[in-house]
Scaffold this motif. Structure first.
Motif, PDB file in Angstrom:
ATOM      1  N   UNK A 346       0.934  -1.093   0.097  1.00  0.00           N
ATOM      2  CA  UNK A 346       0.116  -0.061   0.005  1.00  0.00           C
ATOM      3  C   UNK A 346       1.095   1.242   0.041  1.00  0.00           C
ATOM      4  N   UNK A 347       2.046   1.305   1.053  1.00  0.00           N
ATOM      5  CA  UNK A 347       2.820   2.358   0.857  1.00  0.00           C
ATOM      6  C   UNK A 347       3.475   2.687  -0.354  1.00  0.00           C
ATOM      7  N   UNK A 348       4.086   1.477  -0.775  1.00  0.00           N
ATOM      8  CA  UNK A 348       4.898   1.445  -2.143  1.00  0.00           C
ATOM      9  C   UNK A 348       3.795   2.330  -3.353  1.00  0.00           C
ATOM     10  N   UNK A 349       2.705   1.808  -3.204  1.00  0.00           N
ATOM     11  CA  UNK A 349       1.858   2.203  -4.417  1.00  0.00           C
ATOM     12  C   UNK A 349       1.524   3.457  -4.277  1.00  0.00           C
ATOM     13  N   UNK A 350       1.447   4.132  -3.020  1.00  0.00           N
ATOM     14  CA  UNK A 350       1.111   5.542  -2.679  1.00  0.00           C
ATOM     15  C   UNK A 350       2.178   6.379  -3.269  1.00  0.00           C
ATOM     16  N   UNK A 351       3.531   5.919  -2.942  1.00  0.00           N
ATOM     17  CA  UNK A 351       4.744   6.605  -3.206  1.00  0.00           C
ATOM     18  C   UNK A 351       4.889   6.807  -4.595  1.00  0.00           C
ATOM     19  N   UNK A 352       4.460   5.777  -5.145  1.00  0.00           N
ATOM     20  CA  UNK A 352       4.621   5.774  -6.704  1.00  0.00           C
ATOM     21  C   UNK A 352       3.733   6.687  -7.350  1.00  0.00           C
ATOM     22  N   UNK A 353       2.419   6.607  -6.785  1.00  0.00           N
ATOM     23  CA  UNK A 353       1.572   7.402  -7.611  1.00  0.00           C
ATOM     24  C   UNK A 353       2.077   8.969  -7.535  1.00  0.00           C
ATOM     25  N   UNK A 354       2.397   9.409  -6.031  1.00  0.00           N
ATOM     26  CA  UNK A 354       2.771  10.852  -5.837  1.00  0.00           C
ATOM     27  C   UNK A 354       4.099  11.237  -6.710  1.00  0.00           C
ATOM     28  N   UNK A 355       4.884  10.050  -6.731  1.00  0.00           N
ATOM     29  CA  UNK A 355       6.040  10.570  -7.644  1.00  0.00           C
ATOM     30  C   UNK A 355       5.927  10.666  -8.811  1.00  0.00           C
ATOM     31  N   UNK A 356       5.029   9.762  -9.407  1.00  0.00           N
ATOM     32  CA  UNK A 356       4.567  10.018 -10.864  1.00  0.00           C
ATOM     33  C   UNK A 356       4.207  11.419 -11.090  1.00  0.00           C
TER      34      UNK A 356
END
Ligand SMILES: Cc1cc2nc3c(=O)[nH]c(=O)nc-3n(C[C@H](O)[C@H](O)[C@H](O)COP(=O)(O)OP(=O)(O)OC[C@H]3O[C@@H](n4cnc5c(N)ncnc54)[C@H](O)[C@@H]3O)c2cc1C
Length: 451
Positions: A346-356
């Motif tokens: 969940x945290x990695x997906x969130x991080x990737x979404x924000x980074x994108x």
């Protein structure tokens, strides 16, 4: 081993009630037979938005933290922030927390809170300078699993499944497995119970925590267990005592008194394990705390030691793509609980979404058995000639670095690692005990040098 009456139980917890009132705390969970079965739902922030919301809600309560932080309730805990999984994954940084705290309350009313937040950085900096302690712990976990007699293994399984016979410790074991979290005081009691009352190897107790805690951290977990065992600070061992439990537990936690006599004051004595480890510090690598100058096509590697790249020194870069890698073999290696794995995802997906969104480029989370091989393949496929990342801390992610360096070198791809200014300033101070570190760190905080 009689069960005490509710009146006696309540009397035992006078101190708690005096502070919070006898019905000031809602008591979820139900008495099932003699032992508590904590049927609890407790959620922890696993996205940056959730972490910021939790932090904003807690910030006004910071001045009350020093008085309440040691008191343990039925889950969810009311007197602490519950931010640790988010801090662990870098969804929110200690620097932001410290900055907001000082802006809102100033230093003095928030001192204890600031000290605890900075304690985490101390453990990180201390272990970063002594990676051998992390490696030795992992080696011992594997060696003990191979060599321990069956009777000891069975006892460890019983204690970690919540069948030790000491009702309050069994409650904590189940709470950990169900929620992925324990209050700090409960962690201290349970670790001490495991080591000094049950006389089980600290390394495997620490491993049980590492499998389940959503905030499982190579530094805070390993070094706190070592501290309870008496290995971290010479001459200091933490012994669990019934009187201490009675003072700081909500009455409901001690209503079932079975086994408490094993924790009578003076009954638990130190079982200090022996070890022959070199504790001397290694020099910290001289990493930049600002973005590197990169030319050509490059990618960012994001990992679970820092999931807020948009607030990192890399924020002004223009990468062609961003990747995070999850690895089932690594989860199997560490025997992570399903809850811990899904929190990481969940945290990695969130991080990737924000980074994108921030870097305006594709960002994805890839499942791969071998992190180094997967990074190499991705960089080649994307025709990138450089990889940039925040420096992973001593622990599972950093353990992959030698293989990553070899793979990238063989492909002619450059690697840049960057650290946060917070770490660049504070890690070198964590070279000896906490109090010299805190003296220098608190001075920097008071003088506004860290925010
Ligand atoms: C045996 C044992 C194992 C532990 N394992 C971990 C672990 O794996 N990961 C982890 O983050 N913490 C660990 N801790 C430290 C501490 O228990 C947790 O950080 C704290 O309980 C987290 O809950 P919170 O966010 O509600 O804390 P709060 O009291 O609200 O504190 C706010 C933040 O300060 C930091 N902090 C608070 N207390 C400590 C402490 N004693 N040491 C280091 N940092 C602290 C954490 O980042 C925490 O999120 C361990 C402690 C013990 C005794």
């Amino acid at each position: 081993m009689g069960k005490k009456s509710a009146t006696e139980g309540a009397l035992l917890c006078r101190s708690f009630e005096k502070r919070f009132g006898s019905d000031g705390i809602a008591v979820p969970g139900a008495l099932c037979g003699a032992l508590y079965h904590p049927v609890v739902t407790q959620s922890f922030p696993l996205t940056r938005d959730e972490a910021l919301a939790r932090w904003r809600a807690f910030l006004p309560h910071v001045p009350a933290y020093a008085a309440g932080r040691n008191y343990v309730t039925m889950a969810p805990q009311r007197h602490v922030s519950g931010l640790s999984p988010a801090v662990r994954l870098g969804l929110i940084t200690p620097q932001e927390i410290v900055r907001d705290t000082l802006e809102e309350h100033g230093y003095q009313p928030a001192e204890k809170w600031l000290q605890e937040v900075c304690w985490r950085t101390y453990w990180k900096g201390w272990l970063q300078q002594r990676p051998q302690i992390w490696r030795a712990w992992r080696q011992r976990v594997h060696a003990l699993r191979e060599t321990l007699p069956d009777a000891v293994k069975q006892r460890m399984e019983a204690v970690s499944a919540g069948h030790s016979g000491v009702a309050v410790m069994d409650h904590f074991a189940r709470e950990l497995a169900e929620t992925g979290y324990l209050h700090n005081h409960a962690r201290m009691w349970w670790a001490s119970f495991w080591i000094h009352a049950e006389r089980l190897p600290w390394e495997l107790g620490a491993d049980f925590f590492f499998q389940h805690l959503l905030d499982a951290d190579p530094a805070s977990n390993t070094l706190s267990w070592r501290w309870v065992a008496g290995l971290q600070t010479a001459g200091k061992t933490y012994l669990v005592r019934r009187g201490n439990l009675e003072r700081f537990c909500e009455p409901a936690l001690l209503q079932d008194t079975r086994g408490l006599e094993r924790l009578e004051d003076g009954c638990v004595t130190a079982a200090i394990p022996r070890e022959d480890l070199d504790m001397s510090p290694h020099a910290l690598p001289d990493l930049p705390d600002r973005a590197p100058e990169v030319t050509g096509r490059f990618g960012l590697w994001m990992h679970a030691d820092d999931l807020c790249l948009e607030s990192s020194p890399l924020r002004s870069l223009r990468p062609a793509g961003i990747i995070a890698i999850t690895s089932q073999p690594a989860y199997d290696h560490y025997r992570l609980s399903p809850q811990r794995i899904s929190s990481l995802h969940a945290a990695l997906q969130d991080g990737a979404g924000r980074a994108s969104a921030h870097f305006r480029c594709p960002a994805g989370v890839l499942e791969a058995a071998d992190t180094a091989a997967a990074l190499g393949a991705w960089l080649q496929e994307q025709r990138m000639d450089t990889l940039v990342s925040m420096r992973p801390h001593t622990g599972p992610v950093a353990d992959a670095l030698p293989a990553i360096r070899r793979t990238l070198a063989s492909l002619g791809i450059g690697l840049h690692l960057v650290q946060r200014p917070w770490e660049a300033q504070l890690f070198p101070l964590a070279c000896a005990g906490f109090f010299p570190y805190w003296e220098k760190t608190s001075r920097k905080l008071r003088e506004g040098l860290l925010t």
